[in-house]
Structures are given as C-alpha cells and as structure tokens.
Design an enzyme around this catalytic site. Sequence first.
Site: not given
Ligand code: PBG
Length: 309
Positions: A178, A188, A218, A233, A259
Amino acid sequence: MVAENVLTAADLIWPIFVQEGPAARTPVASMPHVDRLSIPALVDAVGEAKALGIPCVALFPVTPIERKSPDGDEATNPENLICRATRAVKEAHPDIGVLCDVALDPYTTHGHDGVLREGYVANDETVEFLVRQSIVQAEAGCDVIAPSDMMDGRVGAIRDALDEAGFERVKIMSYAAKYASGFYGPFRDALGSKSSLGKTDKRSYQMDPANTDEALREVALDLAEGADMVMVKPGMPFLDVVRRVKERFGVPTFVYQVSGEYSMLHGAIERGWLDESVIPETLLGMKRAGADGILTYSALAVARLLRKG
Ligand code: PBG
C-alpha cells in the site's frame, strides 16, 4: 474468440461507506454517484450486489465525530457501526462475503491509522489495538479481515489471535503493498478523516511510490505471517507491482481501484471528456496485469452493465 482475459462480476469487490442515523443515503461530494448508506439501505444494496453475482463487499464506517478519540478506542467496541452493519448484512445475506478493514483511521481524531506517540505512529502498540479490532469484527460475522494500516507484524499477530478465538476460517487479505498515495483524498473526504490529518501524511508507514522491490519484501513478510491473499493499492499507477507480485508468488492477488482513480474517471465522464466505457477498460487492464480480483466503487454499476451484456 481471441480474448485472453475476461471481466466478470465475480472479479469484483464493492467497497461501501456506512453511516449512522436516519438518512438513508448522503452523497460523497468528491465521488460522483457514491453515497454513504445507512444500515437498512446497505442491506438492500448488498442484496442487489449478491443478485448480480458480486461475491464480496468491503464496509467502511463513517464514525460520528463524538465517537472518535486520540487512540481510536471505538474500533474495538463490539457495538460500533461496522460491527452492527456486518451483523445486519450477514443476517440478511449470509451467502455474500463481508470484508472489514483493520486500521484506526476511521476512529482517531488525528486521522492516522494507529496511535501516535511523540508525533509518530507507534507500531507495536497499534498492533495490539488492531488485534482487538479484528476480533470484534470476526465476532460480528465478517469473512475477511483486511489490515490496511501497514504496521509491521500485524498479520501474524491477527492470525494467532483469530485462531485462538476459534476464528480459523476467517481469512486475511493484507494490504501488503500500500503506497503513500495522493489518490486516497476522496476516501478521506467520505470518512471525514481528511481534515483530521491536516498537513500530516502517512509516509512513515505507507510505501514510497518509487519502490517495487520493497513491495515484494512486504508481500513475502505478510505471506510468511499467514496472509491468505494480498493486495496492491492504488491500482492504475501501480499495475507493474501487481504483475511482479503475481509472477513472484502466484497467490491470490487483489488490486484496489481507489477513490481518487474513481473520481478522476467520473470527473472526466461528467464533463463529457471520456465515455463510460473507460471504466470496464481500466478493470480489464487490472485483470491483464494479473489481478485475481478488484476492489472498485464501480462494482455495482459494472455488474449491471455486464448483466445487460
Ligand atoms: C484506511 C484506508 C484508506 C483506504 C482504504 N483503507 C485510506 C488511507 O490509507 O488513507 C483508501 C481507499 C480509497 O482511497 O479508496 N487505512
């Protein structure tokens, strides 16, 4: 006749934002056509997803501000929104999978994924919270625990705790690779954690977009600790990582069309600059890169489209 890859509803996991209160749905301003759903509206929506052949939904709670705290204790409350939502969905639709994120950001007043000590997320102390969060979510009936926090050692700790509590059939999909990405902005917004984060970022625990060898390390660690499936991701800018992970490990590999990717595409579609066909095209690209499945906010719309043929 010559297609090497195919996109089906069975490839899709649908992430859904869940909210408290009487309003059935509240739009997310920065994500066209995406609403936060109350529990009854969620149960109906999951019914449609199931009927269209989507195998799993991912639930994200919009925690009321008065329930947030510096240590995010609400994450471990068995009566919190995500646990009540999970119970309601599993009761109405036992045959669809429910995936729950594990991380503290929906619950912390500062918007970070763990507890802060001297300005930094404290890894080991956070893992203790994440273990307790995983257990209450498993008790509520969730099928897949998805740690999205990027702490070190959390997969092994969660696996041991789940097994000890009798949840050996609950699976772990780790957000293994990630990246610290700008593409999470609209998520967010949806959860209300953006203003909490302020000018701080998550680069001390999420990955540097410059790296791919690190992604392989990882993934190797998370698999050794007991992850059943791994995730990369965001999606579109990181498909080389999906390809390397799939080739190296051959394990179930998922990708999250996050998102910001969703909003980027729909922002252009709304203006008439792009045609809607770009959505399935991006998802097919993820399959081609080696993904076994895709988390996408377009899951329901694409499943409807695929049904029509
Ligand atoms: C929380 C989390 C996030 C996302 C999924 N789980 C945001 C972040 O790490 O700040 C992002 C998903 C998206 O942007 O669609 N840890």
